[in-house]
Write an enzyme that holds these catalytic residues in place. Structure first.
Site, PDB file in Angstrom:
ATOM      1  N   SER A   1      40.298  35.433  37.279  1.00 36.02           N
ATOM      2  CA  SER A   1      40.936  36.691  37.660  1.00 36.02           C
ATOM      3  C   SER A   1      39.906  37.643  38.260  1.00 36.02           C
ATOM      4  O   SER A   1      38.802  37.792  37.733  1.00 36.02           O
ATOM      5  CB  SER A   1      41.588  37.346  36.441  1.00 36.02           C
ATOM      6  OG  SER A   1      42.604  36.526  35.906  1.00 36.02           O
TER       7      SER A   1
ATOM      8  N   ARG B   1      36.971  41.994  27.792  1.00 41.45           N
ATOM      9  CA  ARG B   1      36.193  41.481  28.933  1.00 41.45           C
ATOM     10  C   ARG B   1      34.791  42.082  29.011  1.00 41.45           C
ATOM     11  O   ARG B   1      34.245  42.309  30.090  1.00 41.45           O
ATOM     12  CB  ARG B   1      36.938  41.722  30.256  1.00 41.45           C
ATOM     13  CG  ARG B   1      38.296  41.046  30.328  1.00 41.45           C
ATOM     14  CD  ARG B   1      38.190  39.530  30.225  1.00 41.45           C
ATOM     15  NE  ARG B   1      39.511  38.915  30.250  1.00 41.45           N
ATOM     16  CZ  ARG B   1      40.234  38.620  29.160  1.00 41.45           C
ATOM     17  NH1 ARG B   1      39.736  38.881  27.952  1.00 41.45           N
ATOM     18  NH2 ARG B   1      41.415  38.065  29.280  1.00 41.45           N
TER      19      ARG B   1
ATOM     20  N   GLU C   1      36.431  42.108  37.362  1.00 35.69           N
ATOM     21  CA  GLU C   1      36.140  41.138  36.313  1.00 35.69           C
ATOM     22  C   GLU C   1      35.193  40.066  36.838  1.00 35.69           C
ATOM     23  O   GLU C   1      34.347  39.554  36.115  1.00 35.69           O
ATOM     24  CB  GLU C   1      37.434  40.493  35.803  1.00 35.69           C
ATOM     25  CG  GLU C   1      37.237  39.586  34.604  1.00 35.69           C
ATOM     26  CD  GLU C   1      38.544  39.152  33.980  1.00 35.69           C
ATOM     27  OE1 GLU C   1      38.575  38.038  33.423  1.00 35.69           O
ATOM     28  OE2 GLU C   1      39.530  39.908  34.031  1.00 35.69           O
TER      29      GLU C   1
END
Length: 323
Positions: free
Chosen positions: A237, A187, A313
């Protein structure tokens, strides 16, 4: 992409464009949470040449922020200083198969559209993109992934512009060639902060039957609809999993959030989704401040309960609104 805000006398001198340049544009309609203040100016370039000319002519003191489809983003209530650039429309959504295993797509193409285009051309290995909300440019910035795959796994090359309008290109991890290599982690990407991604080349894993690939995508979509609040005002998310994929005994953010008693937790108009507790939702009247405060409350409770410090995130950007 600098923290400084332009003085009011800079924005009236913006360069001429062929696309659209909207001063004081509200950004909430451009984000999936439907929250946030205005941009000093919003630029919707007509094409790469329009974007290049604008960046080269723009006063370097004016900050620039690229915006995808706003699927993984909280724009703060005070808005974003300077110029927000959004790559949207038919041109920026173009996708083209290059051969039986690779395709090229502009950064404004939706991840789902790329997966479907790959399927239509019998290219396997890009089905996972159907589970990622947003556009290809945004997915590149966060090395988005799901169902065991990440964007870096399929990246051959990417093209874009730096803040000064100079063209740049990078090759995907481990790919041959003279271009500098783009580096990714879970990520995260080490690409320059001022890079505006405009086009990517992606490589599938092989050739397959278009109908079978499309059926796999439909199954992934059905699974997502059953497990995620996709009909709500939400994003992807909220927090990254503490452990990268493949880690033994991998800890999931949603399980830690659930164990901390946060499922359904509310702050103002923001709520932790009862369906999937790694998603925040706008129940109707949330502000960006509500969403961010709720996220921080979740992080604090998870830290207290399990000792794990969750990492955002969802990107948060802009000015905090002064009361």
């Amino acid at each position: 992409m600098t923290p400084t805000s332009p003085s009011p006398d800079l924005l009236p001198t913006l360069p001429d464009v062929r696309g659209k340049l909207l001063r004081g544009a509200e950004l909430a309609p451009y984000t999936w949470f439907r929250v946030g203040g205005p941009a000093d100016a919003l630029f919707l370039p007509a094409d790469e040449e329009d974007l290049e000319a604008f960046l080269k002519a723009l006063d370097p003191a004016i900050p620039v922020t690229p915006l995808g489809v706003g699927s993984n983003l909280i724009v703060r209530d005070g808005g974003i200083p300077g110029i927000v650039i959004r790559l949207m429309g038919k041109y920026w959504g173009e996708i083209e198969a290059l051969d039986g295993i690779t395709l090229t797509a502009r950064a404004g193409a939706l991840d789902l559209a790329v997966a479907k285009a790959a399927a239509a051309n019998g290219i396997t290995g890009l089905e996972f993109l159907s589970g990622i909300p947003g556009s290809l440019g945004g997915a590149t910035r966060t090395n988005a992934g799901c169902y065991g795959s990440e964007l870096r796994d399929r990246l051959v090359a990417l093209h874009g512009f730096r803040r000064d309008g100079s063209r740049v290109a990078y090759r995907g991890p481990g790919k041959p060639g003279a271009l500098p290599e783009a580096h990714f982690s879970y990520r995260h990407t080490d690409l320059p902060d001022d890079l505006i991604v405009t086009r990517l080349i992606l490589e599938g894993t092989g050739a397959g039957d278009p109908e079978a690939i499309s059926a796999d995508i439909a199954a992934l979509q059905a699974r997502r609809a059953q497990t995620q609040p996709i009909k709500e005002k939400t994003s992807g998310s909220t927090f990254a999993n503490p452990d990268p994929p493949g880690t033994p005994d991998q800890r999931s953010a949603w399980k830690l959030i659930d164990a901390a008693g946060c499922r359904g937790l509310k702050v103002g108009g923001a709520q932790v989704s009862p369906l999937h507790c790694n998603f925040l939702i706008n129940t109707g009247d949330a502000t960006a401040a509500d969403l961010e405060a709720l996220g921080e409350l979740v992080r604090a409770r998870v830290l207290e309960n399990s000792g794990v410090e969750l990492r955002w995130e969802v990107r948060r950007m802009g000015r905090v609104q002064r009361v």
